[in-house]
Design an enzyme around this catalytic site. Sequence first.
Site, PDB file in Angstrom:
ATOM      1  N   ASP A  40       9.939   7.108   0.094  1.00  0.00           N
ATOM      2  CA  ASP A  40       9.330   7.364  -1.266  1.00  0.00           C
ATOM      3  C   ASP A  40       9.011   6.101  -1.861  1.00  0.00           C
ATOM      4  O   ASP A  40       9.867   5.542  -2.342  1.00  0.00           O
ATOM      5  CB  ASP A  40       9.842   8.133  -1.900  1.00  0.00           C
ATOM      6  CG  ASP A  40       9.413   8.552  -3.303  1.00  0.00           C
ATOM      7  OD1 ASP A  40       8.649   7.578  -3.884  1.00  0.00           O
ATOM      8  OD2 ASP A  40       9.643   9.879  -4.013  1.00  0.00           O
ATOM      9  N   GLU A  79     -10.905  10.264   2.505  1.00  0.00           N
ATOM     10  CA  GLU A  79     -12.125  10.037   1.776  1.00  0.00           C
ATOM     11  C   GLU A  79     -13.304  10.468   2.571  1.00  0.00           C
ATOM     12  O   GLU A  79     -14.340  11.177   2.067  1.00  0.00           O
ATOM     13  CB  GLU A  79     -12.490   8.416   1.770  1.00  0.00           C
ATOM     14  CG  GLU A  79     -13.610   8.115   0.920  1.00  0.00           C
ATOM     15  CD  GLU A  79     -13.677   6.591   0.841  1.00  0.00           C
ATOM     16  OE1 GLU A  79     -13.023   5.737   1.522  1.00  0.00           O
ATOM     17  OE2 GLU A  79     -14.402   5.940   0.056  1.00  0.00           O
ATOM     18  N   ASP A  92      -2.441  11.838  -4.027  1.00  0.00           N
ATOM     19  CA  ASP A  92      -2.534  13.041  -4.049  1.00  0.00           C
ATOM     20  C   ASP A  92      -2.984  13.371  -5.753  1.00  0.00           C
ATOM     21  O   ASP A  92      -2.413  13.098  -6.693  1.00  0.00           O
ATOM     22  CB  ASP A  92      -1.380  13.975  -3.780  1.00  0.00           C
ATOM     23  CG  ASP A  92      -0.691  13.886  -2.490  1.00  0.00           C
ATOM     24  OD1 ASP A  92      -1.237  14.496  -1.527  1.00  0.00           O
ATOM     25  OD2 ASP A  92       0.161  12.592  -2.215  1.00  0.00           O
ATOM     26  N   THR A 117     -11.549   5.866   4.098  1.00  0.00           N
ATOM     27  CA  THR A 117     -10.240   6.329   4.672  1.00  0.00           C
ATOM     28  C   THR A 117     -10.801   7.827   5.295  1.00  0.00           C
ATOM     29  O   THR A 117     -11.586   8.413   5.052  1.00  0.00           O
ATOM     30  CB  THR A 117      -9.140   6.471   3.840  1.00  0.00           C
ATOM     31  OG1 THR A 117      -9.731   7.605   2.770  1.00  0.00           O
ATOM     32  CG2 THR A 117      -9.268   5.072   2.878  1.00  0.00           C
ATOM     33  N   ARG A 118      -9.667   8.269   5.920  1.00  0.00           N
ATOM     34  CA  ARG A 118      -9.820   9.618   6.646  1.00  0.00           C
ATOM     35  C   ARG A 118      -9.985  10.704   5.445  1.00  0.00           C
ATOM     36  O   ARG A 118     -10.690  11.757   5.627  1.00  0.00           O
ATOM     37  CB  ARG A 118      -8.447   9.846   7.302  1.00  0.00           C
ATOM     38  CG  ARG A 118      -8.439  11.170   8.017  1.00  0.00           C
ATOM     39  CD  ARG A 118      -7.335  11.263   8.932  1.00  0.00           C
ATOM     40  NE  ARG A 118      -7.350  12.582   9.941  1.00  0.00           N
ATOM     41  CZ  ARG A 118      -6.455  13.542   9.991  1.00  0.00           C
ATOM     42  NH1 ARG A 118      -5.369  13.273   9.388  1.00  0.00           N
ATOM     43  NH2 ARG A 118      -6.581  14.427  10.571  1.00  0.00           N
ATOM     44  N   ASP A 155     -10.988  10.745  -5.094  1.00  0.00           N
ATOM     45  CA  ASP A 155     -12.388  11.590  -5.249  1.00  0.00           C
ATOM     46  C   ASP A 155     -11.982  12.680  -6.388  1.00  0.00           C
ATOM     47  O   ASP A 155     -12.962  13.622  -6.168  1.00  0.00           O
ATOM     48  CB  ASP A 155     -12.333  12.310  -3.735  1.00  0.00           C
ATOM     49  CG  ASP A 155     -10.963  13.204  -3.767  1.00  0.00           C
ATOM     50  OD1 ASP A 155      -9.873  12.838  -4.190  1.00  0.00           O
ATOM     51  OD2 ASP A 155     -11.000  14.310  -3.381  1.00  0.00           O
ATOM     52  N   GLU A 163       0.881  -1.390  -0.068  1.00  0.00           N
ATOM     53  CA  GLU A 163       0.013  -0.053   0.042  1.00  0.00           C
ATOM     54  C   GLU A 163       0.880   1.251   0.032  1.00  0.00           C
ATOM     55  O   GLU A 163       1.590   1.492   0.757  1.00  0.00           O
ATOM     56  CB  GLU A 163      -0.946   0.201   1.227  1.00  0.00           C
ATOM     57  CG  GLU A 163      -1.886   1.373   1.112  1.00  0.00           C
ATOM     58  CD  GLU A 163      -2.905   1.432   2.309  1.00  0.00           C
ATOM     59  OE1 GLU A 163      -3.041   0.415   3.032  1.00  0.00           O
ATOM     60  OE2 GLU A 163      -3.541   2.524   2.307  1.00  0.00           O
TER      61      GLU A 163
HETATM   62  C1  LIG Z   1      -4.015  12.304  -0.007  1.00  0.00           C
HETATM   63  S1  LIG Z   1      -3.184  11.397   0.986  1.00  0.00           S
HETATM   64  C2  LIG Z   1      -4.311   9.940   1.318  1.00  0.00           C
HETATM   65  C3  LIG Z   1      -3.791   9.070   2.617  1.00  0.00           C
HETATM   66  C4  LIG Z   1      -4.679   7.927   2.727  1.00  0.00           C
HETATM   67  N1  LIG Z   1      -4.830   7.125   1.832  1.00  0.00           N
HETATM   68  C5  LIG Z   1      -6.251   8.357   3.030  1.00  0.00           C
HETATM   69  O1  LIG Z   1      -7.210   8.058   2.060  1.00  0.00           O
HETATM   70  O2  LIG Z   1      -6.693   8.865   4.029  1.00  0.00           O
HETATM   71  C6  LIG Z   1      -1.854  10.652   0.142  1.00  0.00           C
HETATM   72  C7  LIG Z   1      -1.078   9.890   0.956  1.00  0.00           C
HETATM   73  O3  LIG Z   1      -0.082   9.564   0.022  1.00  0.00           O
HETATM   74  C8  LIG Z   1       1.438   9.624   0.382  1.00  0.00           C
HETATM   75  N2  LIG Z   1       2.294   9.655  -0.616  1.00  0.00           N
HETATM   76  C9  LIG Z   1       2.215  10.289  -1.892  1.00  0.00           C
HETATM   77  N3  LIG Z   1       3.166   9.982  -2.496  1.00  0.00           N
HETATM   78  C10 LIG Z   1       3.999   9.166  -2.072  1.00  0.00           C
HETATM   79  C11 LIG Z   1       5.251   8.166  -2.595  1.00  0.00           C
HETATM   80  N4  LIG Z   1       5.666   8.282  -3.643  1.00  0.00           N
HETATM   81  N5  LIG Z   1       5.723   7.144  -1.432  1.00  0.00           N
HETATM   82  C12 LIG Z   1       5.070   7.162  -0.332  1.00  0.00           C
HETATM   83  N6  LIG Z   1       4.109   8.079   0.204  1.00  0.00           N
HETATM   84  C13 LIG Z   1       3.319   8.812  -0.734  1.00  0.00           C
HETATM   85  C14 LIG Z   1       1.310  11.067   1.051  1.00  0.00           C
HETATM   86  O4  LIG Z   1       2.379  11.317   2.183  1.00  0.00           O
HETATM   87  C15 LIG Z   1      -0.020  10.993   1.943  1.00  0.00           C
HETATM   88  O5  LIG Z   1       0.028  10.329   3.128  1.00  0.00           O
END
Ligand SMILES: C[S@@+](CC[C@H](N)C(=O)[O-])C[C@H]1O[C@@H](n2cnc3c(N)ncnc32)[C@H](O)[C@@H]1O
Length: 245
Positions: free
Chosen positions: A130, A224, A153, A221-222, A189, A78
């Site tokens: 990353d 969402e 994102d 999810t949070r 979303d 994930e």
């Molecule tokens: C918009 S948040 C969604 C978090 C969670 N899945 C939720 O739905 O509440 C996107 C998450 O992806 C992580 N993220 C984005 N690109 C990433 C990458 N290349 N490697 C690891 N984490 C990443 C960000 O740090 C963030 O926690």
Amino acid sequence: MTPGPDGTSGSSPRADLSAHGPAGVLRPGLRTYKPRRTRISERSARALDDQRHLLLPVTGEPLDLDREWGHDVPVVLEIGFGDGRATAQMAAADPHTGILAIDVHTPGVGALLALVGEMGLTNVRVMEADALGVLARMVPPESLAGLRTFFPDPWPKARHHKRRLVQPEVIEIVHSRLTPGGSWHLATDWGAYAEWAEVRFEADARWQGGVIDRPDWRPVTRYERRALRDGRVITDLLYRSTPTA
Ligand SMILES: C[S@@+](CC[C@H](N)C(=O)[O-])C[C@H]1O[C@@H](n2cnc3c(N)ncnc32)[C@H](O)[C@@H]1O
């Protein structure tokens, strides 16, 4: 890990596998996340220490999935678990699947480790990194049963689209890391991001799938919950990889 002197913690230097892999695998400098500095709670900071045996180091060397989870245990990656609640819930409901959970955000990493400890989960390993670098340099070919990316994102501005996680080169590398028949489950979303993903998967004959209803096993999810509150429509997409001809 303990919080910095100002009580905040952003993306740790450990999160940076700066070269994403052998030259040409992934675009240099492809960064799909927004660096954030958020205060880390005491609970999360404590879990980063207490549960550090579940935090896999970012070495650049191939991961030994059998050693972590045992032979023949399906492992699902994930990317971007946020506060980790949904991840912990899914792991608890499916104890025979290994979960490799990766995020760059230290407070979230601590929060997931805290949940894993509190819930006594044995099938979760966490990396603060990353995930693209880990995929390219540490995840062995044909080793993952699945990939989950829930609410990556969205990067809505046109000039930022190049930062979206779903890119042909990422699709390529994910395909090479999944076992044949392995799946990539995305949720977003952002209607335009769902369409963006559909176009890119459909351009690659090695993937089959499309829009699905949110399966019961995927918790809201949070991120969402906020999107739903703001009236946005959620799309789940599931694509299955077929063997390379
Ligand atoms: C918009 S948040 C969604 C978090 C969670 N899945 C939720 O739905 O509440 C996107 C998450 O992806 C992580 N993220 C984005 N690109 C990433 C990458 N290349 N490697 C690891 N984490 C990443 C960000 O740090 C963030 O926690």
